[in-house]
Design a protein around this motif. Structure first.
Motif, PDB file in Angstrom:
ATOM      1  N   LEU A  52      10.076  39.889 -48.428  1.00  9.49           N
ATOM      2  CA  LEU A  52       9.874  40.263 -49.831  1.00  9.49           C
ATOM      3  C   LEU A  52      10.672  39.298 -50.689  1.00  9.49           C
ATOM      4  CD1 LEU A  52      10.596  44.089 -49.578  1.00  9.49           C
ATOM      5  CD2 LEU A  52       8.357  43.028 -49.804  1.00  9.49           C
ATOM      6  N   ARG A  53      10.127  38.921 -51.824  1.00  4.09           N
ATOM      7  CA  ARG A  53      10.897  38.167 -52.790  1.00  4.09           C
ATOM      8  C   ARG A  53      11.090  39.078 -53.990  1.00  4.09           C
ATOM      9  NH1 ARG A  53      12.674  33.264 -53.062  1.00  4.09           N
ATOM     10  NH2 ARG A  53      11.204  32.395 -51.561  1.00  4.09           N
ATOM     11  N   ILE A  54      12.343  39.343 -54.296  1.00  4.10           N
ATOM     12  CA  ILE A  54      12.690  40.203 -55.425  1.00  4.10           C
ATOM     13  C   ILE A  54      13.463  39.318 -56.397  1.00  4.10           C
ATOM     14  CG2 ILE A  54      13.894  42.295 -56.148  1.00  4.10           C
ATOM     15  CD1 ILE A  54      13.635  43.158 -53.107  1.00  4.10           C
ATOM     16  N   GLY A  55      12.773  38.876 -57.430  1.00  3.30           N
ATOM     17  CA  GLY A  55      13.375  37.882 -58.309  1.00  3.30           C
ATOM     18  C   GLY A  55      13.564  36.604 -57.504  1.00  3.30           C
ATOM     19  N   PRO A  85      18.809  37.589 -45.757  1.00  2.00           N
ATOM     20  CA  PRO A  85      18.663  36.457 -44.837  1.00  2.00           C
ATOM     21  C   PRO A  85      19.922  36.198 -44.004  1.00  2.00           C
ATOM     22  CG  PRO A  85      17.672  35.911 -46.922  1.00  2.00           C
ATOM     23  CD  PRO A  85      18.398  37.217 -47.117  1.00  2.00           C
ATOM     24  N   SER A  86      21.089  36.349 -44.589  1.00  2.00           N
ATOM     25  CA  SER A  86      22.314  36.106 -43.816  1.00  2.00           C
ATOM     26  C   SER A  86      22.480  37.138 -42.708  1.00  2.00           C
ATOM     27  CB  SER A  86      23.547  36.074 -44.717  1.00  2.00           C
ATOM     28  OG  SER A  86      23.743  37.301 -45.365  1.00  2.00           O
ATOM     29  N   GLU A  87      22.127  38.397 -42.998  1.00  5.15           N
ATOM     30  CA  GLU A  87      22.204  39.439 -41.966  1.00  5.15           C
ATOM     31  C   GLU A  87      21.203  39.172 -40.842  1.00  5.15           C
ATOM     32  OE1 GLU A  87      23.536  43.245 -44.746  1.00  5.15           O
ATOM     33  OE2 GLU A  87      21.408  42.748 -44.560  1.00  5.15           O
ATOM     34  N   LEU A  88      19.983  38.780 -41.214  1.00  7.72           N
ATOM     35  CA  LEU A  88      18.959  38.527 -40.203  1.00  7.72           C
ATOM     36  C   LEU A  88      19.301  37.295 -39.374  1.00  7.72           C
ATOM     37  CD1 LEU A  88      16.341  39.343 -38.877  1.00  7.72           C
ATOM     38  CD2 LEU A  88      15.116  38.030 -40.638  1.00  7.72           C
ATOM     39  N   ALA A  89      19.767  36.248 -40.015  1.00  3.76           N
ATOM     40  CA  ALA A  89      20.141  35.040 -39.292  1.00  3.76           C
ATOM     41  C   ALA A  89      21.223  35.350 -38.263  1.00  3.76           C
ATOM     42  CB  ALA A  89      20.615  33.964 -40.266  1.00  3.76           C
ATOM     43  N   GLU A  90      22.204  36.129 -38.657  1.00 10.76           N
ATOM     44  CA  GLU A  90      23.274  36.491 -37.724  1.00 10.76           C
ATOM     45  C   GLU A  90      22.730  37.319 -36.563  1.00 10.76           C
ATOM     46  OE1 GLU A  90      27.505  38.907 -37.591  1.00 10.76           O
ATOM     47  OE2 GLU A  90      26.774  38.187 -39.511  1.00 10.76           O
ATOM     48  N   ALA A  91      21.868  38.284 -36.866  1.00  8.88           N
ATOM     49  CA  ALA A  91      21.313  39.150 -35.822  1.00  8.88           C
ATOM     50  C   ALA A  91      20.452  38.359 -34.834  1.00  8.88           C
ATOM     51  CB  ALA A  91      20.486  40.277 -36.455  1.00  8.88           C
ATOM     52  N   LEU A  92      19.746  37.336 -35.322  1.00  8.95           N
ATOM     53  CA  LEU A  92      18.867  36.539 -34.464  1.00  8.95           C
ATOM     54  C   LEU A  92      19.595  35.370 -33.809  1.00  8.95           C
ATOM     55  CD1 LEU A  92      15.637  36.319 -36.685  1.00  8.95           C
ATOM     56  CD2 LEU A  92      16.019  37.768 -34.678  1.00  8.95           C
ATOM     57  N   VAL A 135      15.524  36.939 -51.387  1.00  3.56           N
ATOM     58  CA  VAL A 135      14.621  37.213 -50.265  1.00  3.56           C
ATOM     59  C   VAL A 135      15.210  38.370 -49.482  1.00  3.56           C
ATOM     60  CG1 VAL A 135      13.758  36.312 -48.070  1.00  3.56           C
ATOM     61  CG2 VAL A 135      13.778  34.855 -50.097  1.00  3.56           C
ATOM     62  N   ARG A 136      14.360  39.294 -49.073  1.00  7.10           N
ATOM     63  CA  ARG A 136      14.784  40.420 -48.245  1.00  7.10           C
ATOM     64  C   ARG A 136      13.720  40.663 -47.186  1.00  7.10           C
ATOM     65  NH1 ARG A 136      18.603  39.316 -50.710  1.00  7.10           N
ATOM     66  NH2 ARG A 136      20.048  40.638 -51.848  1.00  7.10           N
ATOM     67  N   TYR A 137      14.142  41.259 -46.081  1.00  6.88           N
ATOM     68  CA  TYR A 137      13.254  41.581 -44.967  1.00  6.88           C
ATOM     69  C   TYR A 137      13.246  43.089 -44.740  1.00  6.88           C
ATOM     70  CZ  TYR A 137      13.562  36.594 -43.951  1.00  6.88           C
ATOM     71  OH  TYR A 137      13.509  35.231 -44.033  1.00  6.88           O
ATOM     72  N   VAL A 138      12.065  43.627 -44.435  1.00  5.49           N
ATOM     73  CA  VAL A 138      11.917  45.040 -44.090  1.00  5.49           C
ATOM     74  C   VAL A 138      12.105  45.151 -42.571  1.00  5.49           C
ATOM     75  CG1 VAL A 138      10.356  47.024 -44.095  1.00  5.49           C
ATOM     76  CG2 VAL A 138      10.314  45.389 -46.005  1.00  5.49           C
ATOM     77  N   PRO A 139      13.003  46.019 -42.103  1.00  2.00           N
ATOM     78  CA  PRO A 139      13.259  46.116 -40.661  1.00  2.00           C
ATOM     79  C   PRO A 139      11.998  46.265 -39.814  1.00  2.00           C
ATOM     80  CG  PRO A 139      14.899  47.376 -41.843  1.00  2.00           C
ATOM     81  CD  PRO A 139      13.882  46.910 -42.861  1.00  2.00           C
ATOM     82  N   HIS A 140      11.045  47.069 -40.241  1.00  2.00           N
ATOM     83  CA  HIS A 140       9.799  47.264 -39.484  1.00  2.00           C
ATOM     84  C   HIS A 140       9.052  45.942 -39.314  1.00  2.00           C
ATOM     85  CE1 HIS A 140       6.036  48.965 -38.079  1.00  2.00           C
ATOM     86  NE2 HIS A 140       5.427  48.278 -39.028  1.00  2.00           N
ATOM     87  N   ASP A 141       9.013  45.123 -40.365  1.00  2.00           N
ATOM     88  CA  ASP A 141       8.320  43.839 -40.295  1.00  2.00           C
ATOM     89  C   ASP A 141       9.031  42.882 -39.344  1.00  2.00           C
ATOM     90  OD1 ASP A 141       6.393  44.695 -42.103  1.00  2.00           O
ATOM     91  OD2 ASP A 141       7.480  43.908 -43.832  1.00  2.00           O
ATOM     92  N   VAL A 142      10.360  42.917 -39.336  1.00  2.00           N
ATOM     93  CA  VAL A 142      11.124  42.085 -38.409  1.00  2.00           C
ATOM     94  C   VAL A 142      10.846  42.527 -36.975  1.00  2.00           C
ATOM     95  CG1 VAL A 142      13.445  41.410 -37.656  1.00  2.00           C
ATOM     96  CG2 VAL A 142      12.908  41.553 -40.110  1.00  2.00           C
ATOM     97  N   ASP A 143      10.851  43.845 -36.739  1.00  2.00           N
ATOM     98  CA  ASP A 143      10.565  44.367 -35.396  1.00  2.00           C
ATOM     99  C   ASP A 143       9.173  43.948 -34.929  1.00  2.00           C
ATOM    100  OD1 ASP A 143      13.040  45.618 -35.378  1.00  2.00           O
ATOM    101  OD2 ASP A 143      12.228  47.611 -35.824  1.00  2.00           O
ATOM    102  N   SER A 144       8.181  44.052 -35.798  1.00  2.00           N
ATOM    103  CA  SER A 144       6.805  43.670 -35.443  1.00  2.00           C
ATOM    104  C   SER A 144       6.726  42.191 -35.115  1.00  2.00           C
ATOM    105  CB  SER A 144       5.847  43.989 -36.597  1.00  2.00           C
ATOM    106  OG  SER A 144       5.784  45.372 -36.810  1.00  2.00           O
ATOM    107  N   TRP A 145       7.381  41.362 -35.905  1.00  2.00           N
ATOM    108  CA  TRP A 145       7.380  39.925 -35.664  1.00  2.00           C
ATOM    109  C   TRP A 145       8.062  39.602 -34.330  1.00  2.00           C
ATOM    110  CZ3 TRP A 145      11.625  36.588 -35.368  1.00  2.00           C
ATOM    111  CH2 TRP A 145      11.304  35.237 -35.276  1.00  2.00           C
TER     112      TRP A 145
END
Length: 78
Positions: free
Chosen positions: A47-50, A20-27, A53-63
């Motif tokens: 994705l929630r892993i335990g 989330p911190s990487e995505l927030a910075e990129a956006l 939260v993580r994001y798949v690059p393809h899903d971010v691109d599609s969104w």
């Protein structure tokens, strides 16, 4: 004797996950905004892993591409 280590078949996906911190910075937004989008279901798939939260690059691109508008009128009707 220990069991052999199994290599994940999609290790490249695992290695490419975005925090989330990487995505927030990129956006150019905040982690809080990403959290609010997750609650409302208006942001990219995640994705929630335990407890993480993580994001798949393809899903971010599609969104991101789904946010595209041709006019402000189109944006308001969406």
């Amino acid at each position: 004797m220990s069991a052999p280590i199994t290599v994940l078949p999609h290790a490249s996906v695992l290695a490419s996950l975005i925090t989330p911190s990487e995505l927030a910075e990129a956006l150019g937004t905040t982690e809080r905004t990403l959290s609010e989008w997750r609650i409302r279901g208006s942001g990219p798939a995640y994705l929630r892993i335990g407890r993480s939260v993580r994001y798949v690059p393809h899903d971010v691109d599609s969104w991101l591409l789904a946010q595209q508008h041709r006019s402000t009128a189109e944006e308001l009707s969406a």
